[in-house]
Design an enzyme around this catalytic site. Structure first.
Site, PDB file in Angstrom:
ATOM      1  N   HIS A 207      42.733 -48.873  93.732  1.00 57.34           N
ATOM      2  CA  HIS A 207      44.051 -49.219  93.185  1.00 57.34           C
ATOM      3  C   HIS A 207      43.953 -50.249  92.054  1.00 57.34           C
ATOM      4  CE1 HIS A 207      43.647 -52.533  96.216  1.00 57.34           C
ATOM      5  NE2 HIS A 207      44.229 -53.221  95.248  1.00 57.34           N
ATOM      6  N   ASP A 237      40.558 -45.594  98.807  1.00 58.26           N
ATOM      7  CA  ASP A 237      40.784 -46.741  97.909  1.00 58.26           C
ATOM      8  C   ASP A 237      39.451 -47.292  97.411  1.00 58.26           C
ATOM      9  OD1 ASP A 237      41.944 -48.730  96.458  1.00 58.26           O
ATOM     10  OD2 ASP A 237      42.822 -49.806  98.152  1.00 58.26           O
ATOM     11  N   GLY A 318      44.837 -60.743  94.350  1.00 57.85           N
ATOM     12  CA  GLY A 318      43.696 -61.120  93.526  1.00 57.85           C
ATOM     13  C   GLY A 318      42.385 -60.881  94.222  1.00 57.85           C
ATOM     14  N   SER A 320      41.582 -58.057  95.825  1.00 59.64           N
ATOM     15  CA  SER A 320      41.298 -56.623  95.912  1.00 59.64           C
ATOM     16  C   SER A 320      39.888 -56.288  95.446  1.00 59.64           C
ATOM     17  CB  SER A 320      42.296 -55.837  95.057  1.00 59.64           C
ATOM     18  OG  SER A 320      43.518 -55.719  95.711  1.00 59.64           O
ATOM     19  N   SER A 335      41.121 -53.663 100.473  1.00 60.40           N
ATOM     20  CA  SER A 335      42.162 -52.747 100.021  1.00 60.40           C
ATOM     21  C   SER A 335      43.502 -53.458  99.927  1.00 60.40           C
ATOM     22  CB  SER A 335      42.263 -51.551 100.969  1.00 60.40           C
ATOM     23  OG  SER A 335      43.350 -50.717 100.623  1.00 60.40           O
TER      24      SER A 335
END
Length: 461
Positions: A207, A237, A318, A320, A335
């Site tokens: 993402h 993801d 932040g 991810s 994720s």
């Protein structure tokens, strides 16, 4: 006779001092060389290699009609949920702990399938809780009363083993890592470095950006890292960012945990419920927690992602794509989730093994950096987490072997020689030897001066 004895004493002292210098130098060199972080290839990947049958192996042998998952107990032994006494005896004979439960994994999966077939409600998530033998359905603060009532009625029809609960915050992707990577779309984390044998990549969250996104290492956009060449989200993801230079560089096997420190990654594995895990992110830093469920489904506003690892580790926007690992073994990339690192929360991770297989890449680990393992385009089979963690009590697990974020392999001998933590004893020996040499030279000079005075005093009469 007295002068001869003095000469002998001086010579012995000088020889001892010279020997001390040589000994001190050897001690310093040995300490500096020993201070290198040992190559990860020498570390044992499987902490439970002596175990007979792990929980995952027992579940596979007995089947999902007679079992309902496995997890790590507080004592470090694998626990297997079983539905009959015969299966329980098999588990105990293998050295694991058996827990007799009412519902098999087949029944629990049937309930999950029913939930999945219903109309999607953003802000909800569900996973099988092995330890309570239930399917736990969570809804965040964005879920309306009508949607909550509808899902509650659906859960009631599914069975008494489906439990509904409200959670704090909202389930969101953590866009905005160990090391930060930035693009026009936001900020994410560099997860793990991987390779296909010809070029190196960053494995991060899908993402974070679609294929074609360009990533930089600084806010000004001066240090280009690379470009996203493959991205999957929703559904899964994960994504690959290809390094602009084609190579990850020194320290590619290390993930940052803050303060200039890092953890050396030695391989990849599947997570296990009850396993203690560690996560690093550029927003919230380094945190740890426990795996609470596997194969979790999360309905983000952007879409649904399945097959995730659910944990009670905190994360914030932040983080991810940041790495999750345990005992130096890569487990997942961040994720999304709910909550924060002040009040706590739930965080979901994309399993690394699934991403590696789908992308046809493999982790860059220390053995490869040292030339001890051949590069290969096909990912090597990842050991199960049960094989790596089942015999370790959750509170005894460590992040892994410490290493500087710049890569321990590149530290020069000069840098190690100037590290006072490594060379203290040797320096003391050298200092003592130098003092002895200076003292003998001073004593010799003073004796020569007095002898000179006596000689000329007698001559001048």
């Amino acid at each position: 006779m007295r002068h001869a004895r003095r000469r002998i004493v001086r010579r012995v002292t000088r020889l001892a001092a010279v020997g001390g210098l040589l000994l001190g130098g050897a001690m310093v060199t040995q300490a500096a060389m020993a201070s290198q972080t040992p190559p990860a290839a020498t570390r044992t990947l499987s902490a439970a290699s002596g175990a007979q049958d792990t929980g995952a192996a027992l579940v596979a042998r007995l089947g999902t009609a007679r079992t309902a998952g496995d997890w790590i107990g507080a004592d470090g032994r694998p626990v297997v949920a079983v539905t009959d006494d015969a299966a329980a005896r098999t588990v105990r004979a293998a050295g694991a702990t058996a827990k007799v439960v009412a519902h098999s994994m087949n029944e629990l999966k049937s309930a999950v399938a029913t939930l999945r077939s219903a109309p999607r409600v953003a802000g909800t998530a569900w996973a099988v809780d092995y330890r309570t033998n239930r399917v736990l359905v969570s809804a965040d603060s964005t879920v309306s009363r009508s949607d909550w009532s509808r899902m509650s009625r659906l859960a009631a029809k599914t069975g008494d083993f489906v439990r509904m609960e409200r959670t704090r915050g909202t389930f969101t992707t953590r866009l905005n890592g160990a090391q930060p990577i930035l693009s026009t779309g936001g900020r994410c984390s560099a997860g793990f470095n991987v390779t296909n044998g010809q070029r190196d990549f960053i494995l991060t969250a899908g993402h974070c950006g679609p294929a074609g996104s360009t990533w930089f290492a600084d806010n000004q956009g001066n240090q280009q890292l690379g470009q996203t060449v493959s991205s999957t989200f929703p559904g899964n993801d994960f994504s690959l960012v290809q390094y602009a230079s084609g190579r990850a560089g020194d320290g590619a096997d290390v993930v940052a945990i803050g303060g200039g420190n890092g953890v050396r990654i030695t391989g990849a594995a599947d997570a296990t419920v009850g396993q203690r895990v560690f996560r690093s992110g550029s927003t919230s830093g380094f945190h740890n927690g426990t795996v609470t469920a596997l194969n979790a489904t999360v309905n983000y506003p952007e879409g649904t992602v399945t097959g995730l690892i659910q944990t009670d580790v905190c994360a914030e926007p932040g983080d991810s794509g940041g790495p999750m690992f345990s005992d130096g073994v890569a487990l997942g990339v961040t994720s999304g989730g709910s909550g924060d690192c002040t009040t706590g929360g739930t965080t979901f991770f994309q399993p690394v093994t699934k991403a590696l297989a789908a992308l046809n890449v493999k982790l860059i680990v220390a053995a490869q950096n040292a030339g001890a393992a051949a590069q290969s385009a096909a990912p090597s089979p990842a050991p199960s987490a049960a094989a790596t963690q089942a015999a370790i009590a959750p509170n005894a697990v460590t992040p892994g072997s410490a290493a500087p974020v710049t890569g321990g392999q590149t530290q020069t001998l000069l840098a190690r020689l100037t590290d006072t933590r490594n060379i203290g004893p040797g320096l003391l020996v050298i200092a003592g030897s130098l003092i002895a040499l200076v003292a003998t030279r001073y004593i010799r000079a003073e004796q020569d001066r007095k002898a000179y005075q006596r000689y000329y005093s007698a001559t001048w009469g």
